[in-house]
Write a protein that holds these residues in place. Sequence first.
Motif, mmCIF file in Angstrom:
data_model
loop_
_atom_site.group_PDB
_atom_site.id
_atom_site.type_symbol
_atom_site.label_atom_id
_atom_site.label_comp_id
_atom_site.label_asym_id
_atom_site.label_seq_id
_atom_site.Cartn_x
_atom_site.Cartn_y
_atom_site.Cartn_z
ATOM 1 N N LEU A 5 0.839 -1.187 0.000
ATOM 2 C CA LEU A 5 0.000 0.000 0.000
ATOM 3 C C LEU A 5 0.879 1.243 0.000
ATOM 4 C CD1 LEU A 5 -2.507 -1.078 2.804
ATOM 5 C CD2 LEU A 5 -2.976 -1.037 0.348
ATOM 6 N N ALA A 6 0.620 2.152 -0.905
ATOM 7 C CA ALA A 6 1.326 3.431 -0.928
ATOM 8 C C ALA A 6 0.291 4.539 -1.079
ATOM 9 C CB ALA A 6 2.342 3.478 -2.066
ATOM 10 N N PHE A 7 0.630 5.718 -0.561
ATOM 11 C CA PHE A 7 -0.345 6.801 -0.463
ATOM 12 C C PHE A 7 0.238 8.110 -0.960
ATOM 13 C CE2 PHE A 7 -1.072 3.596 2.695
ATOM 14 C CZ PHE A 7 -2.435 3.370 2.635
ATOM 15 N N GLY A 8 -0.603 8.890 -1.619
ATOM 16 C CA GLY A 8 -0.218 10.211 -2.092
ATOM 17 C C GLY A 8 -1.091 11.277 -1.466
ATOM 18 N N GLY A 9 -0.642 12.529 -1.556
ATOM 19 C CA GLY A 9 -1.396 13.648 -1.007
ATOM 20 C C GLY A 9 -1.277 13.801 0.493
ATOM 21 N N LEU A 10 -0.414 12.978 1.133
ATOM 22 C CA LEU A 10 -0.337 12.965 2.590
ATOM 23 C C LEU A 10 0.963 13.520 3.138
ATOM 24 C CD1 LEU A 10 -1.727 9.376 3.337
ATOM 25 C CD2 LEU A 10 -3.011 11.517 3.031
ATOM 26 N N ALA A 11 2.039 13.486 2.333
ATOM 27 C CA ALA A 11 3.369 13.803 2.856
ATOM 28 C C ALA A 11 4.253 14.340 1.745
ATOM 29 C CB ALA A 11 3.994 12.556 3.482
ATOM 30 N N ALA A 12 5.481 14.670 2.100
ATOM 31 C CA ALA A 12 6.448 15.207 1.136
ATOM 32 C C ALA A 12 7.073 14.114 0.284
ATOM 33 C CB ALA A 12 7.537 15.974 1.867
ATOM 34 N N LYS A 13 6.640 12.880 0.458
ATOM 35 C CA LYS A 13 7.094 11.748 -0.335
ATOM 36 C C LYS A 13 5.956 10.735 -0.395
ATOM 37 C CE LYS A 13 10.033 8.903 1.630
ATOM 38 N NZ LYS A 13 11.251 8.398 2.296
ATOM 39 N N PRO A 14 5.978 9.829 -1.366
ATOM 40 C CA PRO A 14 4.979 8.761 -1.360
ATOM 41 C C PRO A 14 5.069 8.001 -0.029
ATOM 42 C CG PRO A 14 6.181 8.776 -3.432
ATOM 43 C CD PRO A 14 6.896 9.729 -2.516
ATOM 44 N N TRP A 15 3.932 7.801 0.607
ATOM 45 C CA TRP A 15 3.920 7.260 1.968
ATOM 46 C C TRP A 15 3.617 5.767 1.950
ATOM 47 C CZ3 TRP A 15 5.622 9.910 6.003
ATOM 48 C CH2 TRP A 15 5.420 9.389 7.292
#
Length: 329
Positions: free
Chosen positions: A260-270
Amino acid sequence: MRAFTFERAPTPAAAALSMQQHPGARFIAGGTNLLDLMKLDIERPTHLIDVNRLGLDRIEALPDGGLKIGALVRNSDLAADPRVRREHPLLSRALLSGASAQLRNKATTAGNLLQRTRCFYFYDTTKPCNKRTPGSGCAAMAGFNRIHAILGASAQCIAVHSSDMAVALRALDAQVETVSASGAARRIPIAELHRLPGDTPEIETVLAPDELITGVTLPAPLGGTQRYRKVRDRASYAFALVSVAAVVVRDGRMVTGVRLAFGGLAAKPWRNEEAERRLIGTDGGTRARDAVADVLIDDARGHGHNDFKIPLLRRTLHATLAQAIAETI
């Protein structure tokens, strides 16, 4: 207009060497981000090194079943490649959810990874921004921070990385290949490429000043089902408020593998591997998905206008996993 010099580099090593020899230089390929920043007087390169003729525009199969993606492969070509659509559909979906068709025709793999944040205050030179001018402050902290980070931020910066492609590559365990002015090559796991802001938000990656990205490698496909879900303010041409890249593998009713990876949450893919482990060995039902979300949001912190991202992350994760699990054989 600020004056600058220009050259076309003949080889990757020559491009890296020229970067070393010209302080204040920048590489340019599609220019979809750099040219905008130059027009706004945010980027002020004294020398541009055109890397378009370096022969890094191919997608090649690797002996282990993976793929090597050249740094200059255009986003539209990568999304349309039959091998990517068949073996890594997550990447294709992420690319097609970003920007416009015209921009995807120009934007490159390396440029997409290295694009700067779309923080309103970074783009407004009348406002303080530690990423643009270190030590000046962060206007987003007390400003309109609807699109900003809820994970991995610092007192110096709450901007997010805007790439959809990078989120997909994080879920796929990609590695980034580079060359430096000395001709030395290295391979960087995508997880280590981007830096969190800490006290130096102006330093966004682990790349040396003279280091040129030459390509990205993907390992052999994991199998299972891949999904990419992007939640944004408009149906298209908008950056993610929250995005989820999911790879789910099942054996019968049990989940045996997940990324699982997430965008829009941090300064890098989370990515949070502890959260992923909460799903393995379960049927992927509501309770298991809640356990994953609980781990993810444990350290999440809103800044006022973006508080809604925390429940939105939970709902988006639930929806993405429910779809992926239902479709996994």
